[in-house]
Design an enzyme around this catalytic site. Structure first.
Site, PDB file in Angstrom:
ATOM      1  N   LEU A 272     -50.404  28.702  -8.812  1.00  0.00           N
ATOM      2  CA  LEU A 272     -50.591  30.022  -7.833  1.00  0.00           C
ATOM      3  C   LEU A 272     -49.611  30.531  -8.742  1.00  0.00           C
ATOM      4  O   LEU A 272     -49.434  31.973  -7.914  1.00  0.00           O
ATOM      5  CB  LEU A 272     -49.638  28.848  -6.530  1.00  0.00           C
ATOM      6  CG  LEU A 272     -51.085  28.415  -6.051  1.00  0.00           C
ATOM      7  CD1 LEU A 272     -50.011  27.505  -4.955  1.00  0.00           C
ATOM      8  CD2 LEU A 272     -52.622  28.572  -5.493  1.00  0.00           C
TER       9      LEU A 272
ATOM     10  N   TYR B 139     -37.074  17.690 -14.752  1.00  0.00           N
ATOM     11  CA  TYR B 139     -36.901  17.485 -12.487  1.00  0.00           C
ATOM     12  C   TYR B 139     -35.564  16.902 -12.290  1.00  0.00           C
ATOM     13  O   TYR B 139     -35.364  17.518 -11.112  1.00  0.00           O
ATOM     14  CB  TYR B 139     -38.441  17.397 -12.281  1.00  0.00           C
ATOM     15  CG  TYR B 139     -38.840  17.837 -12.527  1.00  0.00           C
ATOM     16  CD1 TYR B 139     -38.944  19.210 -13.335  1.00  0.00           C
ATOM     17  CD2 TYR B 139     -40.081  17.911 -12.510  1.00  0.00           C
ATOM     18  CE1 TYR B 139     -40.416  19.555 -14.106  1.00  0.00           C
ATOM     19  CE2 TYR B 139     -41.640  18.528 -12.385  1.00  0.00           C
ATOM     20  CZ  TYR B 139     -41.459  19.290 -13.639  1.00  0.00           C
ATOM     21  OH  TYR B 139     -42.745  20.050 -14.049  1.00  0.00           O
TER      22      TYR B 139
ATOM     23  N   ARG C 113     -48.532  24.362   4.654  1.00  0.00           N
ATOM     24  CA  ARG C 113     -48.785  24.873   3.303  1.00  0.00           C
ATOM     25  C   ARG C 113     -49.720  23.430   1.840  1.00  0.00           C
ATOM     26  O   ARG C 113     -50.244  23.626   1.034  1.00  0.00           O
ATOM     27  CB  ARG C 113     -47.748  25.540   2.318  1.00  0.00           C
ATOM     28  CG  ARG C 113     -47.679  27.067   2.855  1.00  0.00           C
ATOM     29  CD  ARG C 113     -46.571  27.705   1.839  1.00  0.00           C
ATOM     30  NE  ARG C 113     -46.575  29.097   2.132  1.00  0.00           N
ATOM     31  CZ  ARG C 113     -45.538  30.158   1.523  1.00  0.00           C
ATOM     32  NH1 ARG C 113     -43.936  29.396   0.321  1.00  0.00           N
ATOM     33  NH2 ARG C 113     -45.287  30.659   1.999  1.00  0.00           N
TER      34      ARG C 113
ATOM     35  N   LYS D 282     -46.968  23.302  -6.184  1.00  0.00           N
ATOM     36  CA  LYS D 282     -45.651  22.779  -5.860  1.00  0.00           C
ATOM     37  C   LYS D 282     -45.423  23.594  -3.988  1.00  0.00           C
ATOM     38  O   LYS D 282     -45.351  24.775  -3.752  1.00  0.00           O
ATOM     39  CB  LYS D 282     -44.697  23.074  -5.995  1.00  0.00           C
ATOM     40  CG  LYS D 282     -43.351  22.857  -5.734  1.00  0.00           C
ATOM     41  CD  LYS D 282     -42.562  23.678  -5.105  1.00  0.00           C
ATOM     42  CE  LYS D 282     -41.392  23.334  -3.759  1.00  0.00           C
ATOM     43  NZ  LYS D 282     -41.013  25.416  -3.310  1.00  0.00           N
TER      44      LYS D 282
HETATM   45  P1  NDP Z   1     -46.750  27.193  -8.547  1.00  0.00           P
HETATM   46  O1  NDP Z   1     -48.166  28.073  -8.844  1.00  0.00           O
HETATM   47  O2  NDP Z   1     -47.102  25.383  -7.796  1.00  0.00           O
HETATM   48  O3  NDP Z   1     -46.535  27.857  -6.982  1.00  0.00           O
HETATM   49  C1  NDP Z   1     -44.995  27.121  -6.692  1.00  0.00           C
HETATM   50  C2  NDP Z   1     -44.809  28.646  -5.471  1.00  0.00           C
HETATM   51  O4  NDP Z   1     -45.642  29.194  -4.371  1.00  0.00           O
HETATM   52  C3  NDP Z   1     -43.524  28.638  -4.267  1.00  0.00           C
HETATM   53  O5  NDP Z   1     -42.568  29.039  -4.141  1.00  0.00           O
HETATM   54  C4  NDP Z   1     -44.420  27.600  -3.159  1.00  0.00           C
HETATM   55  O6  NDP Z   1     -43.127  28.087  -2.019  1.00  0.00           O
HETATM   56  C5  NDP Z   1     -45.357  28.798  -3.271  1.00  0.00           C
HETATM   57  N1  NDP Z   1     -46.345  28.265  -2.548  1.00  0.00           N
HETATM   58  C6  NDP Z   1     -47.158  27.202  -2.681  1.00  0.00           C
HETATM   59  N2  NDP Z   1     -48.322  26.831  -2.039  1.00  0.00           N
HETATM   60  C7  NDP Z   1     -48.070  28.466  -1.104  1.00  0.00           C
HETATM   61  C8  NDP Z   1     -49.227  29.034  -0.117  1.00  0.00           C
HETATM   62  N3  NDP Z   1     -50.557  27.960  -0.028  1.00  0.00           N
HETATM   63  N4  NDP Z   1     -49.815  29.996  -0.488  1.00  0.00           N
HETATM   64  C9  NDP Z   1     -48.090  30.837  -0.393  1.00  0.00           C
HETATM   65  N5  NDP Z   1     -47.014  30.325  -1.187  1.00  0.00           N
HETATM   66  C10 NDP Z   1     -47.270  29.727  -1.284  1.00  0.00           C
HETATM   67  O7  NDP Z   1     -45.511  26.928  -9.261  1.00  0.00           O
HETATM   68  P2  NDP Z   1     -45.060  25.263  -9.842  1.00  0.00           P
HETATM   69  O8  NDP Z   1     -43.946  26.543 -11.042  1.00  0.00           O
HETATM   70  O9  NDP Z   1     -44.202  25.391  -8.729  1.00  0.00           O
HETATM   71  O10 NDP Z   1     -45.901  24.793 -10.877  1.00  0.00           O
HETATM   72  C11 NDP Z   1     -45.905  23.825 -10.062  1.00  0.00           C
HETATM   73  C12 NDP Z   1     -45.967  22.270 -10.656  1.00  0.00           C
HETATM   74  O11 NDP Z   1     -46.327  22.317 -11.963  1.00  0.00           O
HETATM   75  C13 NDP Z   1     -44.512  22.162 -10.685  1.00  0.00           C
HETATM   76  O12 NDP Z   1     -43.831  21.383  -8.937  1.00  0.00           O
HETATM   77  C14 NDP Z   1     -44.359  21.189 -11.766  1.00  0.00           C
HETATM   78  O13 NDP Z   1     -44.712  20.264 -11.185  1.00  0.00           O
HETATM   79  C15 NDP Z   1     -45.303  21.602 -12.861  1.00  0.00           C
HETATM   80  N6  NDP Z   1     -44.740  22.318 -14.055  1.00  0.00           N
HETATM   81  C16 NDP Z   1     -45.073  21.958 -14.999  1.00  0.00           C
HETATM   82  C17 NDP Z   1     -43.984  22.902 -16.022  1.00  0.00           C
HETATM   83  C18 NDP Z   1     -44.035  21.981 -17.799  1.00  0.00           C
HETATM   84  O14 NDP Z   1     -43.697  22.586 -18.606  1.00  0.00           O
HETATM   85  N7  NDP Z   1     -45.365  20.973 -17.694  1.00  0.00           N
HETATM   86  C19 NDP Z   1     -43.778  24.434 -16.386  1.00  0.00           C
HETATM   87  C20 NDP Z   1     -43.569  24.282 -14.413  1.00  0.00           C
HETATM   88  C21 NDP Z   1     -44.166  23.404 -13.709  1.00  0.00           C
HETATM   89  P3  NDP Z   1     -43.000  26.944  -0.792  1.00  0.00           P
HETATM   90  O15 NDP Z   1     -41.926  25.668  -1.343  1.00  0.00           O
HETATM   91  O16 NDP Z   1     -41.629  27.624   0.225  1.00  0.00           O
HETATM   92  O17 NDP Z   1     -44.140  26.840   0.287  1.00  0.00           O
END
Ligand code: NDP
Length: 275
Positions: A190, A51, A237, A231
């Protein structure tokens, strides 16, 4: 302030059920968001070499003022470090960037089985655990077949972090984890905030409980013993995503959320993809 309950890992360390994901935040965003998240009550923070924000995550940790031992910091390393020495070097580099003496959980980010060193990579982390430099051993995106090879080598990881949400509930993988005492941690819990949160099966339950769709999905994870690391970079949020420990989904509601299982084949295939 809400603090997430914890689950005890095989190593004895306690992992909070809800944490902050930090991809794709850059250093400056990560510093602000991690600081705010910790002050909001988050204790689990998830980052990775890949990251490129470990410096910012470390800055956020320091700014928050919360003692290090109250936090649970996870990072991950890439395929070029898949060896015993490589795991140690990756650990040292991450600690230097984070400004920390130890990390709580170190993960092999992707197995890259074609490289044939996914077992050795875990052995490298297990050696760090023995020295007390990490508090738990983890894998990410390991399929049951990859985990079985690790187990056959005499190591049972504490945690396997996989892509998991109601549309991809990963039943087979979770059953394998449970059989071996491996805690399942959900990435993109999510579904990356896409159409999942507009699904009537989720919005109807949200309305019934006076909660948001995201809270229903996160409750679905933690109520079943999964760890979720959503995230968000938005203060409201961040707060709502952590605030899922004072209501309960009924059996019928859990089942309703399971109807979203699309049987999709769009889970990232870790036999082919990885860094
Ligand atoms: P998530 O499922 O956490 O979704 C994140 C998205 O949802 C962002 O666009 C965020 O927007 C939005 N969101 C967050 N909270 C809310 C809410 N309460 N209501 C509506 N929308 C919301 O997906 P990620 O892909 O970010 O996965 C989470 C974490 O998993 C990553 O950050 C990383 O740390 C990890 N990861 C690990 C991987 C691996 O290979 N091990 C691969 C991918 C991710 P906003 O920020 O604008 O609120």
């Amino acid at each position: 302030m809400v603090l997430a309950p914890t689950v005890q890992l095989r190593s004895g360390a306690r992992l909070p059920l809800l944490g902050l994901g930090t991809w794709p935040l850059n250093d400056a965003e990560a510093a602000d968001t991690v600081d705010l998240a910790i002050r909001t009550g988050y204790r689990l923070i998830d980052t990775a070499e890949n990251y490129r924000n470990e410096t910012g995550v470390g800055e956020g940790i320091r700014r928050s003022g919360v003692p290090r031992e109250e936090l649970f910091i996870t990072t991950k390393f890439n395929r070029e470090h898949h060896s015993r020495d490589g795991a140690r070097r990756a650990f040292e580099t991450s600690c230097a960037l984070l400004g920390l003496e130890y990390v709580d959980l170190l993960l092999v980010h992707w197995p890259n089985p074609g490289q044939g060193r996914h077992v050795e990579a875990v052995e490298g982390i297990a050696a760090l655990l023995e020295e007390g430099l990490v508090r738990a051993v983890g894998t990410s995106n390991y399929k049951p077949a990859h985990l079985q090879q690790v187990i056959d080598a005499g190591i049972v990881p504490d945690v396997n972090q996989i892509q998991l949400d109601p549309q991809r509930p990963r039943i087979v993988e979770r059953a394998f984890h449970n059989e071996h005492g491996i805690v399942t941690e959900a990435w993109s819990p999510l579904g990356q905030g896409g159409g999942l949160l507009d699904e009537p099966a989720v919005t109807a339950i949200a309305e019934a409980h006076g909660r948001t769709p995201a809270q229903v999905v996160l409750r679905w994870h933690v109520q079943q013993g999964m760890v979720a690391i959503p995230k968000s970079a938005h203060p409201e949020r961040l707060a709502q995503n952590l605030d899922v420990f004072d209501f309960e989904l009924s059996g019928a509601e859990l089942a309703a959320v399971y109807t979203l299982d699309s049987g999709r084949a769009d889970v990232v295939d870790s036999d082919d993809f990885g860094h």
